[in-house]
Each structure stands twice: as structure tokens, then as C-alpha cells.
Scaffold this active site. Sequence first.
Site: not given
Length: 337
Positions: A164, A236, A332
Amino acid sequence: MRDDTSQDLTGLNTLGLVSHAAHYFRLDSERQLPAITQWQQRAGVPIYVLGGGSNLILREHLSRPVLHNVLKGIRLVEETSDAFIVEAAGGEVWHDFVGACIRHGWYGLENLALIPGTVGACPVQNIGAYGVEVMDRIESVQTWDLAQGQPRLFTAQECAFSYRDSIFKKPLGQGYLITAVRFRLPKQWVPVTSYPDLKNDPELAQGATPQKIFDAVCRIRQAKLPDPAKIGNAGSFFKNPIVSAAKLSQLKTDYPALVSYLQADGSYKLAAGWMIEQSGWKGRSLGPVGMHQRQALVLVNHGGATAADVLALADAVVASVRQKFDVTLEREPVLFD
């Protein structure tokens, strides 16, 4: 080019946060790029780049200029003996691009179906799902250096991909606008169905094809994740934390049901959603925002929320998980303030 056009961004971010940009420009042609550099120089501050708005937390009032990347185009650049080299413009909707690849017989991205956002955002976050990360398929990333006013090509290695993460999330790479991404999609296709949700899918038990995996991923995501068109969310919200084998062993002593995935370097990825649920946040709200009732990893906007509401809930969830597991979650979505 006008730099005094204001824009309501509430409908341009999937969290549906109330937000307004004092200076906004829509990029739909690469011919506009030199003028954009001049625009940034006049503004005297870096530009925020907006794509599909799916991985963002927007403040109510943005004083920095906002550039909305809606560049379009998909083409087969080259066909080698073992791969198709496919290029997509940065403003293409990611899911639509994956679907187009399936229709053309360019396989390898099907596990990443239905991930919200644009092609230009995919290398920034190194998006991943169901056993595939986009770094596995990227050949190169074409950018525009906003400060220097010139193109810059990044090879996959130069993108410094990790879980990520990429160079584009770090200070060194944040001055680049992603105009296009090239993908190397193998002719010798190998299905990736190792994740339990795919391994146990009855349709795939009869034999996996790219279209079947694409359809299965769509079904699974639609069953688990709320539709941003119906309730604001950014997918998410937290990364799955990575811990050492020693830390995992310690956690397993107290929490035998803790979900973990072995990584190539011997570390372990933990299921953040499971820890959030165990910390009591699944289906629980704080003001106008909450953690979703079906998927504890997803933060949702029940209506009228601002960035302050989102950050307050995120901080509370992080604190609860840290207190219970001694593990610190990292969000995130990127904050535009």
C-alpha cells in the site's frame, strides 16, 4: 487557463465529505499540462491532484488549488512473445479499465475488479486485493513534473512499491501528476485463487477463467463492502498491519483466533478488520460516522460528515486497537487539508 474557478467537492469524494475548493481545474487533455505548471507557480503552493476521490479525506475548505485528472484513453502499446503491454490514461475509471482488459483478452488484473478510483491512483496506493498487487503488473508510470514543467517516466523499480505504498506517497514523488500507466499482462495466464473467498467460491470450483474470477471478485466485494453511491465510504480505511513473527507469537497466546498471513520476508500481515471488530467498533458510530456493520474495516459517512468527524473516529479506533493488541493501525486515505 482560469485559476479562480471554485468547486463544491462534496460529490467528488466517495466518503461524501462536505468540502469546497477555492481553486479548481479539470484536466482532460495533456496539452493543458504546461499551463498547469504555470498555474501552480502562480499559486505558490503545490497542487492537490484529485482522481476518483476514493482514497481521500477532504477538509471543508481547501485553499490549495485542486486539479481534477479526467484524462481518458486505453490502448495496446506493444505485443511481445509473452505479454501484452497496455496503457491507460490516468483519469480512466479503474474498474472500467479492468473490464475492458477482460473483453480484449488482456488478463492479469481480474482480482482487482471493483476497486474504486482511477488508473492514475492505482500506483500511488499500490492497490491490491485477493492475492494480487498492482505492482505485479505495472511496467512503467508516465508522469508530469508539476514543478519543472516536463514529462518524467518512472520504471516499476523506480516507483519503489511496497505494501500500500510507493514513491508517489513520499515527499520525493508527490510533485508528479500521473498521466498514464503501462501494464505488462502475461499471455500465459495463471489464475490467482489462493485467498479463501476465491478458493471456496462454488463458481470457481468448476474451473477458473479470467471472467469467472472477475465476476467472483465483484460478487464478494458487493456482498462485503457498502456501495459509495448509497453510503459514503473510502473502502478499507486502515492498512493491515505488518508484525514480526515474535510479535505474532505473543499475540496468538492471548488471541488464538487472530487472523494472519505470512509474508515473503517472514513477517506477518494481520487482519485489521478483525482487530477493530474485537475492539468493539464493528457497527458502532461516533457522531455522523461509524465503522460499517458488515465490515469493520470500512468507515462510513451516515450523512453530513466532515473531515474532523472522520479523523476523530479514526483516532478513537486506533487508540482502542493499540490498547487491546499493542498494534498501531495506519489509515489508508490521504488527507487534503
